[in-house]
Design an enzyme around this catalytic site. Structure first.
Site, PDB file in Angstrom:
ATOM      1  N   GLU A 148       0.810  -1.222   0.000  1.00  0.00           N
ATOM      2  CA  GLU A 148       0.000   0.000   0.000  1.00  0.00           C
ATOM      3  C   GLU A 148       0.845   1.275   0.000  1.00  0.00           C
ATOM      4  OE1 GLU A 148      -4.076  -1.674   2.101  1.00  0.00           O
ATOM      5  OE2 GLU A 148      -2.784  -0.337   3.267  1.00  0.00           O
ATOM      6  N   GLU A 310      -5.046  -8.599   0.802  1.00  0.00           N
ATOM      7  CA  GLU A 310      -5.681  -8.352   2.105  1.00  0.00           C
ATOM      8  C   GLU A 310      -7.171  -8.144   1.908  1.00  0.00           C
ATOM      9  OE1 GLU A 310      -4.213  -5.149   4.525  1.00  0.00           O
ATOM     10  OE2 GLU A 310      -2.117  -5.711   4.247  1.00  0.00           O
TER      11      GLU A 310
END
Length: 395
Positions: A148, A310
């Site tokens: 991220e 995720e």
């Protein structure tokens, strides 16, 4: 199907990175220190056994840069051997390994030089990845260069809730965003030089976004599907998502991490969740179906296979966790039926752990962890997900 963790959130004692400093900086907004976290630096064998006992096939974890390179140019063979031992043990248990090289934490020595806003970070990160891969690469099954990057840059330089804690620093945001992309590309090339032969990509936080140009959460809004610099979210959408989907076209996969649907106004600002709407412990809308929408968007724009690196929910109610996964996985199947090439799914997270500025309160884990004894207690959702994984293998 597997589950995921991150070094700083579970290992404990990661004193050499920027997050440890941020946790101990008055006024940072971080609720508490990561401290010993889940003591997974010492209890990693038990954690691997939990993944295996749940009936899952893969374990995604990160290696802590500040342990491996505690001072600039000084590399710890002991730390590298620690992670190699983990990889070997995972394979001995029949688990596939997914290694993340940067999961939110940057060594203190590099942060002191300006961190991700300094162009030297590109070379420093590529050097770290190259050295780590020389030691570990033959045991890696999947590599995520950076976790991220859009969260690191936006939360650090726009929101100010991540290191370096500089809200409204748009120049820092722009610079760090471009350096993140360049660092990923340099790391990708280092990994491709070997040893090992495994898929390489980055992971991207990609919420399902609905734009309300009138600023009203009650209006129908338009689902954002154009993340280019001239799209509805302009430069912000490009720097936080579009550019990473673009560089992913040269990767082996794109990792997608989606938790909820967000609603924004014409300026890109989040609109508040209406009173009474169902939310998670993070304050996020309870919208599991966001996953399938984001996967379809990423698949269309990047044009490479997708791995859900995720997905999960922060809740103390494990029945609610099972509901969330049931609905998010159903939406993922619908995305696959619509043409998305999905190669895997990692549940976040294996353990209840340190959730950054939120501290230890949010419970994302399939396994509860006692904060004093560190005893692990699998929740019903762990076995449930294992049964889902077994059924998917048979189908």
């Amino acid at each position: 199907m597997g589950t995921a963790t991150a070094a700083h959130q579970i290992e404990g004692g990661n004193v050499g990175n920027d997050w440890w400093d941020f946790e101990h900086t008055p006024g940072s907004g971080t609720r508490e220190s990561s401290g010993d976290a889940c003591d997974s630096w010492n209890r990693w064998r038990e954690d691997l056994a939990l993944v295996r006992a749940a009936g899952l096939e893969a374990y995604r974890f990160s290696i802590e840069w500040s342990r491996i390179e505690p001072a600039e140019g000084e590399f710890s063979i002991a730390a590298l051997e620690h992670y190699r031992e983990m990889l070997l043990a995972a394979h001995a248990m029949g688990l596939r390994t997914a290694v993340t090289f940067h999961h939110f934490t940057t060594p203190r020595w590099l942060a002191a030089q300006g961190g991700w806003a300094n162009p030297i970070v590109v070379e420093r990160f590529a050097r770290f990845v190259d050295i780590a891969a020389q030691h570990l690469g033959d045991q890696i099954d999947l590599a995520c260069t950076i976790n991220e990057p859009n969260v690191v840059t936006h939360a650090g330089y726009v929101g100010g809730i991540f290191p370096p804690g500089r809200p409204g620093d748009l120049d820092g945001f722009r610079a760090s965003s471009l350096h993140m992309r360049a660092a990923h590309e340099a790391a990708r090339e280092a990994l491709r030089r070997g040893p090992g032969d495994f898929p390489i990509g980055l992971t991207l936080a990609l919420p399902d976004t609905v734009l309300h140009e009138d600023g009203s959460r009650e209006s129908a809004g338009v689902r954002v599907s154009d993340l280019g610099p001239d799209g509805p979210r302009g430069e912000l959408g490009w720097l936080t998502a579009g550019q990473y989907l673009e560089t992913a076209r040269d990767d082996d996969f794109i990792g997608i991490q989606t938790y909820f649907t967000e609603h924004v106004d014409a300026a890109g600002e989040l609109l508040p969740v209406p009173p009474g709407e169902r939310v998670t412990q993070m304050g996020w809308p309870f919208t599991p179906e966001a996953l399938g929408r984001s996967v379809l968007l990423a698949s269309r724009v990047a044009g490479v296979p997708v791995i859900v690196t995720e997905n999960g929910v922060a809740t103390e109610d494990d029945a609610e966790r099972i509901e969330y996964y049931t609905r998010s996985l159903r939406s993922l199947r619908e995305a696959m039926d619509a043409g998305a090439d999905v190669r895997g799914f990692f549940a976040w997270s294996l353990l209840d752990n340190f959730e950054w500025a939120m501290g230890f309160e949010p419970a994302f884990g399939l396994v509860a962890v006692d904060p004093v004894s560190f005893a692990r207690s699998p929740k019903p959702s762990a076995a449930w997900l294992g049964r889902v994984a077994a059924a998917s293998r048979r189908s």
